[in-house]
Design a protein around this motif. Structure first.
Motif, PDB file in Angstrom:
ATOM      1  N   ALA A   1      -5.660  -1.866   4.615  1.00 57.29           N
ATOM      2  CA  ALA A   1      -5.765  -1.190   3.323  1.00 57.29           C
ATOM      3  C   ALA A   1      -4.960  -1.921   2.255  1.00 57.29           C
ATOM      4  O   ALA A   1      -5.403  -2.051   1.102  1.00 57.29           O
ATOM      5  N   SER A   2      -3.788  -2.406   2.624  1.00 55.85           N
ATOM      6  CA  SER A   2      -2.959  -3.129   1.660  1.00 55.85           C
ATOM      7  C   SER A   2      -3.641  -4.412   1.194  1.00 55.85           C
ATOM      8  O   SER A   2      -3.611  -4.761   0.008  1.00 55.85           O
TER       9      SER A   2
ATOM     10  N   ILE B   1       0.823  -1.208   0.000  1.00 58.08           N
ATOM     11  CA  ILE B   1       0.000   0.000   0.000  1.00 58.08           C
ATOM     12  C   ILE B   1       0.858   1.259   0.000  1.00 58.08           C
ATOM     13  O   ILE B   1       0.430   2.326  -0.493  1.00 58.08           O
TER      14      ILE B   1
END
Length: 301
Positions: free
Chosen positions: A155-156, A23
């Motif tokens: 999020a990644s 990310i």
């Protein structure tokens, strides 16, 4: 990534051209629109600003009356010059690290944790700072660090998926957990031991290599001794408050933080030359009288 092809990151990971959590690749996306030459110039400008900002923030933390000496430390610091030559981000991370120290000293503990967590995401050995604040039982800092790291991890996974994140771990993290690199620009205990028993040709190679059984025992004992000493020191002297004078409490906290930085650099299997610019912080704190150590000739040496 800019064109929406998330799988393109695999090639960069395989070639060790990108080693951070996937990310974080979005931090570099704007540079991809500039072209190689313009991107290099812009990044150089950002790094130059980071050096000046690092001097200002360090002087703010250590004491502005010592800013000429602190500036001189930056000017003659070899790891900093090396980082600028490589176009690395260490000087930027240094500014975030010092910003976290300033936030913590002003009582903004959660914000400090956020900044320390961001540093650890970019430079994994700095995860040891989380251990320090756990031992201090400074839960606000721990929560801040865990929050930023947790959000980045989620999020990644959401953006890049499980497979690319797994590849990142397998290619950029796992190979170096137990096997050091003998390259001339790696300065950890593991690298030192590997060079003792390896061919000089490995000084120009950046692949991890296993240590012999005897050297592995030496490395593990050294790491265990350093970690045990750090844990003892942090638990004995790093808790806040200790009931002493406010200045003494702060000096002991700064000393335990400096010890964590040193441990992160020398005990990590992979410690690049430019990581040693992080030691500008404890050196500057010492100059400003912020460390609980004697100001005598022996200590200065």
């Amino acid at each position: 990534i800019r064109n929406g092809d998330m799988t393109a990151l695999r090639g960069l990971l395989a070639g060790a051209d990108f080693v951070n959590l996937p990310i974080l690749g979005y931090l570099l996306v704007p540079f991809s629109a500039l072209g190689p030459w313009n991107a290099a110039l812009v990044f150089l400008f950002i790094n130059a600003v980071a050096v000046v900002l690092g001097i200002v923030l360090t002087a703010w933390l250590a004491g502005f009356s010592y800013w000429p000496l602190i500036a001189a430390l930056f000017v003659v610091n070899g790891p900093l010059m090396y980082s600028l030559q490589l176009g690395n981000s260490t000087q930027i991370v240094y500014c975030v690290l010092v910003g976290g120290c300033i936030a913590a000293s002003r009582g903004h503990r959660f914000a400090a944790g956020l900044l320390f967590g961001l540093c650890a995401l970019l430079k994994l050995p700095l995860l040891i700072l989380g251990v320090l604040y756990l031992l201090r039982r400074d839960w606000s800092v721990v929560l801040g660090g865990a929050t930023i790291i947790g959000l980045a991890g989620v999020a990644s996974l959401l953006v890049f998926g499980w497979e690319i994140n797994r590849d990142w771990y397998l290619l950029a993290v796992a190979p170096y957990l137990g096997h050091p690199i003998a390259a001339a620009n790696v300065h950890s205990i593991g690298a030192f031991l590997l060079r003792l028993e390896s061919s000089p040709a490995l000084l120009l190679g950046w692949d991890p290599h296993p240590l012999s059984f005897a050297m592995t025992i030496v490395l593990r004992l050294a790491q265990l001794a350093l970690l045990a000493g750090f844990v003892w020191f942090a638990m004995a002297y790093g808790r806040y408050p200790r009931g002493e004078t406010e200045e003494r409490d702060a000096a002991l906290l700064d000393l335990s933080f400096s010890a964590a930085l040193v441990l992160a650099i020398i005990a990590s299997t992979l410690s690049w030359t430019h990581y040693y610019m992080f030691l500008l912080l404890p050196w500057s704190l010492y100059l400003g009288g912020r460390l609980a150590v004697p100001r005598d000739r022996l200590t200065r040496w």
